[in-house]
Design a protein around this motif. Structure first.
Motif, PDB file in Angstrom:
ATOM      1  N   VAL A  31       0.865  -1.181   0.000  1.00 31.34           N
ATOM      2  CA  VAL A  31       0.000   0.000   0.000  1.00 31.34           C
ATOM      3  C   VAL A  31       0.904   1.234   0.000  1.00 31.34           C
ATOM      4  O   VAL A  31       1.836   1.323   0.801  1.00 31.34           O
ATOM      5  CB  VAL A  31      -0.918   0.072   1.251  1.00 31.34           C
ATOM      6  N   TRP A  32       0.651   2.145  -0.923  1.00 24.88           N
ATOM      7  CA  TRP A  32       1.321   3.455  -0.910  1.00 24.88           C
ATOM      8  C   TRP A  32       0.294   4.480  -0.480  1.00 24.88           C
ATOM      9  O   TRP A  32      -0.845   4.471  -0.967  1.00 24.88           O
ATOM     10  CB  TRP A  32       1.803   3.836  -2.310  1.00 24.88           C
ATOM     11  N   LYS A  33       0.695   5.391   0.428  1.00 24.56           N
ATOM     12  CA  LYS A  33      -0.209   6.454   0.857  1.00 24.56           C
ATOM     13  C   LYS A  33       0.463   7.803   0.669  1.00 24.56           C
ATOM     14  O   LYS A  33       1.680   7.921   0.822  1.00 24.56           O
ATOM     15  CB  LYS A  33      -0.548   6.297   2.348  1.00 24.56           C
ATOM     16  N   LYS A  34      -0.369   8.787   0.357  1.00 24.41           N
ATOM     17  CA  LYS A  34       0.091  10.175   0.324  1.00 24.41           C
ATOM     18  C   LYS A  34      -0.624  10.867   1.463  1.00 24.41           C
ATOM     19  O   LYS A  34      -1.850  10.992   1.426  1.00 24.41           O
ATOM     20  CB  LYS A  34      -0.291  10.827  -1.013  1.00 24.41           C
ATOM     21  N   ASN A  35       0.127  11.256   2.488  1.00 26.06           N
ATOM     22  CA  ASN A  35      -0.472  11.915   3.650  1.00 26.06           C
ATOM     23  C   ASN A  35      -1.738  11.190   4.107  1.00 26.06           C
ATOM     24  O   ASN A  35      -2.812  11.786   4.174  1.00 26.06           O
ATOM     25  CB  ASN A  35      -0.763  13.373   3.285  1.00 26.06           C
TER      26      ASN A  35
END
Length: 181
Positions: A31-35
């Protein structure tokens, strides 16, 4: 919350930016998250699912890294990569800084003692890679300044200064005849 290391990474508006991640073990889930907002989610045997944060501009790469296409100023943020290798969870944090486009470098020249000294400058907030190329020579010089002994200055020669940051380059050219007294 345990403190996690946050690596600062820098890209330039308009380029395709890839986070410097290389996972060598087998990955089961990513999983990649931005803020805190999900960017992409992937599980073994499935296709990645992309979310609104960067839906049309992100690509999950084979070894777990994320590429953002056509980087924008508002992409600057904290990004988090979570992955599971079937034994344990891992997470990496990145702070993405997005800089304005590179300026065109400026070339100035002087004769000092018996040398022609060329100087290349660019108004940029990060350190740049400078390269000089002369039209009459196959070699390039990795330096902000270039000195040429006057006795070997060849009037028809052009000098080009190339600045590079990340994957972006800009250059300027000057004719040596403009520099001579």
């Amino acid at each position: 919350i345990a403190y996690t290391y946050c690596k600062e990474v820098v890209g330039i508006v308009g380029e395709n930016f890839t986070f410097p991640v290389q996972i060598d073990q087998k990955i089961v889930e990513i999983v990649w998250k931005k803020n805190k907002d999900k960017v992409v989610e992937w599980e073994e045997q499935k296709k990645p699912t992309y979310f609104d944060a960067l839906r049309d501009r992100s690509v999950l790469m084979e070894k777990g890294s994320l590429t953002i296409v056509n980087l924008q100023k508002n992409d600057a943020d904290i990004y988090e990569l979570l992955y599971w290798d079937s034994v344990k969870d891992h997470h990496l944090n990145f702070e993405l800084v997005v800089l304005d486009s590179l300026p065109k470098p400026e070339i100035s020249c002087n004769t000092i003692n018996d040398e022609l000294v060329l100087n290349c400058t660019a108004n940029f907030q990060w350190s740049l890679n400078y390269t000089w190329k002369l039209s009459n020579s196959p070699h390039s010089h990795q330096n902000q300044e270039l000195s040429i002994p006057l006795k070997i200055v060849d009037i028809p020669t052009n000098a080009t200064c190339i600045i590079k940051f990340s994957q972006t380059e800009r250059s300027s050219e000057i004719s040596l005849s403009q520099c001579l007294p």
